[in-house]
Design a protein around this motif. Structure first.
Motif, PDB file in Angstrom:
ATOM      1  N   ILE A  76       2.051   1.979  -3.456  1.00 51.72           N
ATOM      2  CA  ILE A  76       0.972   2.557  -4.265  1.00 51.72           C
ATOM      3  C   ILE A  76       0.781   4.023  -3.913  1.00 51.72           C
ATOM      4  O   ILE A  76       0.681   4.882  -4.793  1.00 51.72           O
ATOM      5  CB  ILE A  76      -0.334   1.763  -4.064  1.00 51.72           C
ATOM      6  N   VAL A  77       0.726   4.335  -2.627  1.00 49.65           N
ATOM      7  CA  VAL A  77       0.549   5.717  -2.168  1.00 49.65           C
ATOM      8  C   VAL A  77       1.702   6.595  -2.653  1.00 49.65           C
ATOM      9  O   VAL A  77       1.486   7.724  -3.117  1.00 49.65           O
ATOM     10  CB  VAL A  77       0.400   5.772  -0.636  1.00 49.65           C
ATOM     11  N   GLU A  93       0.839  -1.201   0.000  1.00 45.65           N
ATOM     12  CA  GLU A  93       0.000   0.000   0.000  1.00 45.65           C
ATOM     13  C   GLU A  93       0.873   1.251   0.000  1.00 45.65           C
ATOM     14  O   GLU A  93       0.576   2.220  -0.698  1.00 45.65           O
ATOM     15  CB  GLU A  93      -0.959   0.033   1.192  1.00 45.65           C
ATOM     16  N   HIS A 140      -3.656   7.376   2.284  1.00 41.15           N
ATOM     17  CA  HIS A 140      -3.993   5.966   2.123  1.00 41.15           C
ATOM     18  C   HIS A 140      -4.569   5.788   0.732  1.00 41.15           C
ATOM     19  O   HIS A 140      -5.157   6.719   0.173  1.00 41.15           O
ATOM     20  CB  HIS A 140      -5.037   5.513   3.150  1.00 41.15           C
ATOM     21  N   PHE A 141      -4.442   4.602   0.159  1.00 43.62           N
ATOM     22  CA  PHE A 141      -5.001   4.358  -1.169  1.00 43.62           C
ATOM     23  C   PHE A 141      -6.493   4.656  -1.209  1.00 43.62           C
ATOM     24  O   PHE A 141      -7.011   5.196  -2.178  1.00 43.62           O
ATOM     25  CB  PHE A 141      -4.732   2.911  -1.610  1.00 43.62           C
ATOM     26  N   SER A 142      -7.205   4.345  -0.144  1.00 40.91           N
ATOM     27  CA  SER A 142      -8.655   4.575  -0.118  1.00 40.91           C
ATOM     28  C   SER A 142      -9.006   6.055  -0.254  1.00 40.91           C
ATOM     29  O   SER A 142     -10.144   6.383  -0.623  1.00 40.91           O
ATOM     30  CB  SER A 142      -9.261   4.006   1.166  1.00 40.91           C
ATOM     31  N   ILE A 149       1.153   7.291  -6.353  1.00 41.97           N
ATOM     32  CA  ILE A 149       0.054   8.254  -6.521  1.00 41.97           C
ATOM     33  C   ILE A 149       0.543   9.653  -6.183  1.00 41.97           C
ATOM     34  O   ILE A 149       0.288  10.608  -6.922  1.00 41.97           O
ATOM     35  CB  ILE A 149      -1.150   7.871  -5.640  1.00 41.97           C
ATOM     36  N   VAL A 185      -8.263   7.977  -2.576  1.00 43.04           N
ATOM     37  CA  VAL A 185      -8.588   8.320  -3.967  1.00 43.04           C
ATOM     38  C   VAL A 185     -10.086   8.213  -4.235  1.00 43.04           C
ATOM     39  O   VAL A 185     -10.580   8.737  -5.226  1.00 43.04           O
ATOM     40  CB  VAL A 185      -7.795   7.477  -4.998  1.00 43.04           C
TER      41      VAL A 185
END
Length: 62
Positions: free
Chosen positions: A24-25, A21, A42-44, A28, A46
């Protein structure tokens, strides 16, 4: 806390999920910085927005 494991039949230790994660962050946020967008934590994040637009390419619209 990383997002929910979408493949529960494949064991994934929590520390590995946290590391993935974070990768990924980081990706991003690198792109967001170039485009002038706010970073995410956090990825969430987005998915936190006021409006959603569902789009797809016509070639996949069958």
């Amino acid at each position: 806390m990383p997002g929910q494991d979408i493949c529960p039949w494949i064991p994934a230790p929590l520390d590995v999920m946290r590391q993935k994660e974070q990768q990924i962050v980081d990706n991003i946020n690198t792109t967001a910085a170039r485009l002038g967008f706010q970073p995410v934590h956090h990825f969430s994040d987005v998915f936190n927005h006021e409006a959603a637009f569902i789009t797809e390419l016509p070639m996949f619209d069958t």
